[in-house]
Scaffold this active site. Structure first.
Site, PDB file in Angstrom:
ATOM      1  N   GLU A  67       0.826  -1.207   0.000  1.00 38.81           N
ATOM      2  CA  GLU A  67       0.000   0.000   0.000  1.00 38.81           C
ATOM      3  C   GLU A  67       0.863   1.261   0.000  1.00 38.81           C
ATOM      4  O   GLU A  67       0.530   2.250  -0.663  1.00 38.81           O
ATOM      5  CB  GLU A  67      -0.917  -0.008   1.221  1.00 38.81           C
ATOM      6  N   GLY A 312      14.298  -3.515  -0.389  1.00 35.72           N
ATOM      7  CA  GLY A 312      14.221  -2.507  -1.435  1.00 35.72           C
ATOM      8  C   GLY A 312      14.991  -2.818  -2.703  1.00 35.72           C
ATOM      9  O   GLY A 312      15.196  -1.925  -3.525  1.00 35.72           O
TER      10      GLY A 312
END
Length: 432
Positions: A67, A312
């Site tokens: 999200e 990441g």
């Protein structure tokens, strides 16, 4: 006039206010389990660690990694329009990802618990002009208190699964009290929008999925080159965002695949990097030469499994992969993960059959020929082998996925246009 639902919501808010010490206990337990940042756990109780900036402030709440990353294009547009944006998340992983993107105009805090005390402290300090909750975040106390303060609430990129819808239906009066306090719902699909409307949301529009508009992530050339050197020209299969129980599945598939292509390199990127050590042990127990990224190791010509247990870097591996095995789909109970990023980066994707949280997107990819669905380790191995050995097949599947993404873009621009007039406008929600 207040009805039964209003009375229930008001009573619940009062009860959470009386249960103030419970909030501290909840945070304490989560902190001991490693689910809270010890240095910032007070933020979960509504105690800020930063000052409110001058001027308009939009509060964007995104619970977790998916999200938060989906919301970033909307956040960037709001900042470019001169707004300050406060992004709240719940998980430490999503906090780290937002932290890597901090820039002028963007503030990150951990979200307050949905109890009246933390929520009231949070709102008193930050005084947002607009709240934007992303996807399926429905917090009764926060929604009720936003309405009390006259702060408009938008649910953006909204989705509501049939299971969640049935749960809310079982408490229909309370559900109506909560959902009618939403100023605007921007649904991903018509079905999502219909479910919100049936539960009482007063204004609903279908805008599509903002994840189709996400920008391509930056990938360092040096990192790409170092990994390519370690791959040594071998085919690379990426198991992306895996969960416990899925690593065993892909390792079993790899052993079968290696009967035909022994040189294949499997890269596993776990959904939660903390599991890297456990995955490496599983791989080594299967007799596979294994290296871990978190220890600073790079793959070499002898590496059979590379565990990329860092944060990441998934986009880097999407760019390098010949085939992506999408985690969250090979066991029940997860519901799948986002196909859009690997498709945008030109990957050919294979998934399991469990993608209940993403039905519309997965079906769009399947119908376009941009996704292969398999049901067992043997099928994973066979589908992966086909894509490795048939370059044209791999290119057609990747191109089909890219077409699905390109044809579904535009939700971010529509979202910005819809929420801009609400900034600073009093909410029409019923008071508690």
């Amino acid at each position: 006039m207040a009805d039964l639902g209003d009375a229930l919501l008001s009573t619940w808010i009062v009860l959470t206010r009386l249960a103030g010490p419970v909030g501290g206990a909840i945070v304490g337990v989560r902190r001991r389990r490693g689910k809270e940042d010890p240095a910032r756990s007070a933020e979960r109780l509504g105690q800020p660690s930063a000052s409110r900036p001058e001027g308009p402030l939009v509060w964007v709440h995104a619970v977790s990694v998916g999200e938060a990353m989906a919301a970033m294009p909307v956040v960037d547009r709001l900042i470019s329009d001169g707004m300050s944006v406060l992004v709240t998340t719940v998980t430490t992983t999503s906090a780290a990802l937002v932290g890597h993107r901090l820039k002028p105009g963007l503030i990150h805090q951990f979200a307050p618990l949905d109890l009246a005390g933390p929520v009231d402290r949070f709102l008193a300090h930050w005084r947002p002009d607009l709240a934007v909750f992303v996807e399926s975040e429905i917090w009764p106390v926060a929604i009720g208190r936003l309405a009390d303060h006259g702060i408009p609430l938008v649910v953006a990129n909204a989705r509501l699964s049939p299971r969640s819808f049935r749960g809310w239906q079982r408490a229909a009066p309370a559900a109506r009290a909560v959902f009618r306090r939403m100023s605007l719902v921007l649904a991903q699909t018509d079905d999502d929008g219909a479910r919100f409307a049936r539960l009482g949301a007063p204004e609903v529009a279908t805008f599509g999925n903002i994840k189709f508009d996400a920008g391509l992530p930056d990938v360092g050339a040096a990192e790409l080159d170092a990994l390519k050197d370690g791959m040594d020209g071998r085919p690379m299969v990426l198991a992306a965002s895996t969960h416990p129980g899925e690593d065993e599945v892909v390792l079993t598939a790899l052993l079968k695949l290696k009967e035909s292509r022994p040189e294949v390199l499997l890269v596993i990127v776990p959904r939660h990097p903390v599991r890297g050590g456990d995955i490496a042990l599983l791989s080594e127990a299967a007799g596979l030469a294994t290296r871990r990224r978190s220890t600073g190791e790079l793959p070499d010509g002898a590496t059979e499994v590379y565990v990329a247990d860092t944060l990441g870097e998934l986009a880097t591996f999407f760019r390098l992969a010949d085939v992506v095995l999408m985690g969250g789909t090979f066991i029940e109970g997860i519901g799948g993960h986002n196909l859009i990023e690997p498709a945008r980066l030109g990957a050919a994707v294979v998934s399991g059959p469990h993608f209940s949280n993403w039905l519309d997107i997965y079906h769009a990819f399947i119908e376009a020929g941009g996704l292969k669905v398999v049901r067992s380790p043997d099928e994973i191995a066979d589908a992966t082998l086909d894509l490795i050995e048939d370059r044209a097949l791999r290119a057609r599947q990747a191109a089909a996925g890219e077409r699905v993404v390109a044809g579904s873009a535009g939700a971010v621009a529509r979202t910005i246009e819809a929420i801009r007039p609400l900034i600073g406008r009093p909410s029409g929600g019923s008071p508690c």
